[in-house]
Design an enzyme around this catalytic site. Structure first.
Site, PDB file in Angstrom:
ATOM      1  CG  HIS A 208      -0.369   0.183   2.415  1.00 37.73           C
ATOM      2  ND1 HIS A 208      -1.086   0.558   3.594  1.00 37.73           N
ATOM      3  CD2 HIS A 208       0.838  -0.317   2.984  1.00 37.73           C
ATOM      4  CE1 HIS A 208      -0.148   0.413   4.710  1.00 37.73           C
ATOM      5  NE2 HIS A 208       1.088  -0.145   4.281  1.00 37.73           N
ATOM      6  CG  HIS A 209       3.937   2.022   2.255  1.00 35.83           C
ATOM      7  ND1 HIS A 209       3.106   3.177   2.934  1.00 35.83           N
ATOM      8  CD2 HIS A 209       4.431   1.322   3.364  1.00 35.83           C
ATOM      9  CE1 HIS A 209       2.936   2.801   4.092  1.00 35.83           C
ATOM     10  NE2 HIS A 209       3.755   1.768   4.204  1.00 35.83           N
ATOM     11  CB  ALA A 210       3.837   0.501  -4.339  1.00 40.29           C
TER      12      ALA A 210
END
Length: 402
Positions: A208-210
Site C-alpha cells: 500500500h505504499h506503492a
C-alpha cells in the site's frame, strides 16, 4: 525472461569491468559503467514496445474467461478454497532480506500453519499462473519512467529500505521484484475469484505504499490499485472500497485514487505519527481514524464496527479490498500500536461479517507485520473466520458473470 536478459548483461559488463581493473586500462573500466547506466533505457524501450504490441484488452478478457470458465467446469470453484498462494511469494536472498525487519517469508509460514491445522491441503487452493505481465501493468496505468527506475539497484534499495545499491539490479529483480510480481498477480486473481465466491484471500500482497508512479516502504508494485483497476477495466465493476487497517497510512493507493472519490471510498485506520506521514496522499482518504499506542482493543473495535457499517451502508460498494496489515500488534516497533492478538482476529471477523451479510465480494491481502508472531496470528484469524462465519461453505447470492 527480462530478468535473465538483465542478468546476462550485468555479468558481461562486470567481466569487462574486472578486466579493465586487471589491465589498469581506465577506458575499459569506464566503458562498462557507462553502458550499465545507459543500457536499461534501450531494454525498456524494446520491452515496452513488444509488451504493448502483444497485449490487447480482448486477449486479456479471453484469457480470463477461458481460465475461470474451465476451472468452473471442473468444479474447482467448489473444491478449491478462494485463497491465492505461491511458494515464489517468499523473498529470500542469501539472508540479505533479514536486514529489514519485515518477515519476508511469512506467506509460506501462514500457508504451512493452515495446512498443519487441516484448513488447507496441498492442492485445494489457487496459484497465480505467473508474474504480472508488463503489458497488463502498462494497460493499468503503470508509469514507464518508474519501470525504468527499477532497473537500478540504488532506486530499488531506496524502495525496500535496505542499502543494497552495490549489488547488480538483476539480482535484486530476481530475488525481490519477481516475488512481488507473483504476489501482485495473486492480488488481481484473488479479486476476480471473489466475484464468484464472495470472498478471497491472497496470502501476500498489500503493497500500500506503492503507487503507479513510485514505490517505498518495502512496496514496489501497486497491487491494490491494479486489482481494482482490473475489475473496472475487464469485468465492469465501478464502485470499490478500500479498507486499510495496516498501522501505516496507505499513501500509495491514496495517491492513485486521489481524484476518484466518487467511485473509490478509502477507509484508513493508521497511526498518524509514523511513516509515511504523506499529507498530500491523505487528501485521497474518504474517512480516516488515528490509532496509536493509547488506543485500546475495545476502543478500536467499537470505532471500526461503527465506521465500517456506516461507510458500507452509505457508499454501497460493488467490491471491497481489505488490507489486513498486522503491524498494529502489540510489540511492533514500526507500527507503535498495542492491539492484542484477539483484537486482530475480531477485527478481521468484523470486516468479513459486514461484507458477507451484504453480499459484497471482498479480497483480503496481508500487508505489513514485523514480528515472528504475525504469521500464527494471521493463520488463527483465517481459522476463526471459518469457525465463526463458515467461509468454506459460503455461497454468494449474486454471482458475477465473468
Amino acid at each position: 525472461m527480462y530478468t535473465l536478459i538483465c542478468a546476462v548483461q550485468d555479468l558481461a559488463l562486470l567481466a569487462l569491468f574486472i578486466t579493465g581493473l586487471v589491465l589498469l586500462e581506465w577506458q575499459i573500466i569506464v566503458f562498462p559503467i557507462v553502458i550499465y547506466i545507459l543500457v536499461p533505457f534501450l531494454n525498456e524501450l524494446i520491452y515496452n514496445f513488444f509488451a504493448k504490441l502483444l497485449f490487447t484488452i480482448e486477449k486479456e478478457k479471453k484469457w480470463m474467461d477461458n481460465r475461470y470458465y474451465q476451472q468452473e467446469q471442473q468444479n474447482k470453484y467448489t473444491e478449491n478454497l478462494p485463497i491465492m498462494y505461491h511458494y515464489k511469494y517468499n523473498i529470500t536472498a542469501c539472508g540479505i532480506e533479514k536486514l529489514h525487519p519485515f518477515d519476508s517469508v511469512k506467506y509460506g509460514r501462514v500457508f504451512n500453519i493452515l495446512k498443519e491445522k487441516g484448513f488447507m491441503q496441498e492442492q485445494n487452493f489457487y496459484k497465480p499462473q505467473g508474474k504480472v505481465g508488463r503489458g497488463l501493468m502498462l494497460n493499468l496505468g503503470m508509469s514507464q519512467l518508474y519501470l525504468l527506475y527499477l532497473n537500478y539497484a540504488a532506486y530499488i534499495s531506496k524502495c525496500i529500505e535496505i542499502p543494497l545499491f552495490f549489488l547488480p539490479a538483476s539480482f535484486l529483480r530476481w530475488k525481490v521484484l519477481d516475488p512481488m510480481m507473483f504476489s501482485t498477480q495473486g492480488s488481481i486473481d484473488a479479486a476476480v475469484l471473489s466475484l464468484k465466491r464472495g470472498w478471497s484471500i491472497n496470502l501476500s500482497g498489500g503493497y500500500h505504499h506503492a503507487c503507479r508512479q513510485s514505490g517505498g516502504g518495502f512496496c514496489i508494485y501497486p497491487d491494490i490499485c491494479f486489482a481494482i483497476e482490473y475489475l473496472r477495466k475487464f469485468v465492469g465493476i465501478k464502485k470499490c472500497m478500500i479498507v486499510d487497517l495496516d498501522a501505516h497510512q496507505g499513501n500509495g493507493h491514496e495517491r492513485d485514487f486521489i481524484n476518484d472519490k466518487e467511485n473509490t471510498f478509502i477507509l484508513d485506520f493508521y497511526n498518524h505519527s509514523i511513516y509515511p506521514a504523506d499529507f498530500q496522499a491523505a487528501k485521497g482518504i474518504s474517512l480516516s481514524k488515528n490509532v496509536d499506542c493509547n488506543t485500546s482493543d475495545s476502543e478500536y473495535i467499537s470505532m471500526l464496527r461503527m465506521t465500517l457499517k456506516k461507510s458500507l451502508d452509505e457508499f454501497k460498494p460493488e467490491f471491497l479490498l481489505y488490507n489486513a496489515g498486522t503491524d498494529c500488534l502489540d510489540g511492533d516497533h514500526l507500527g507503535q500500536m498495542n492491539l492484542s492478538r484477539n483484537c486482530i482476529i475480531e477485527r478481521d471477523q468484523i470486516v468479513f461479517e459486514e461484507c458477507l451479510k451484504r453480499d459484497i465480494p471482498l479480497t483480503m491481502v496481508l500487508s505489513g507485520g514485523y514480528q515472528q508472531i504475525n504469521a500464527p496470528v494471521i493463520a488463527d484469524s483465517i481459522l476463526n473466520l471459518d469457525e465463526k462465519l463458515k467461509i468454506k461453505n459460503y455461497s454468494r447470492k449474486k454471482v458475477q458473470n465473468l
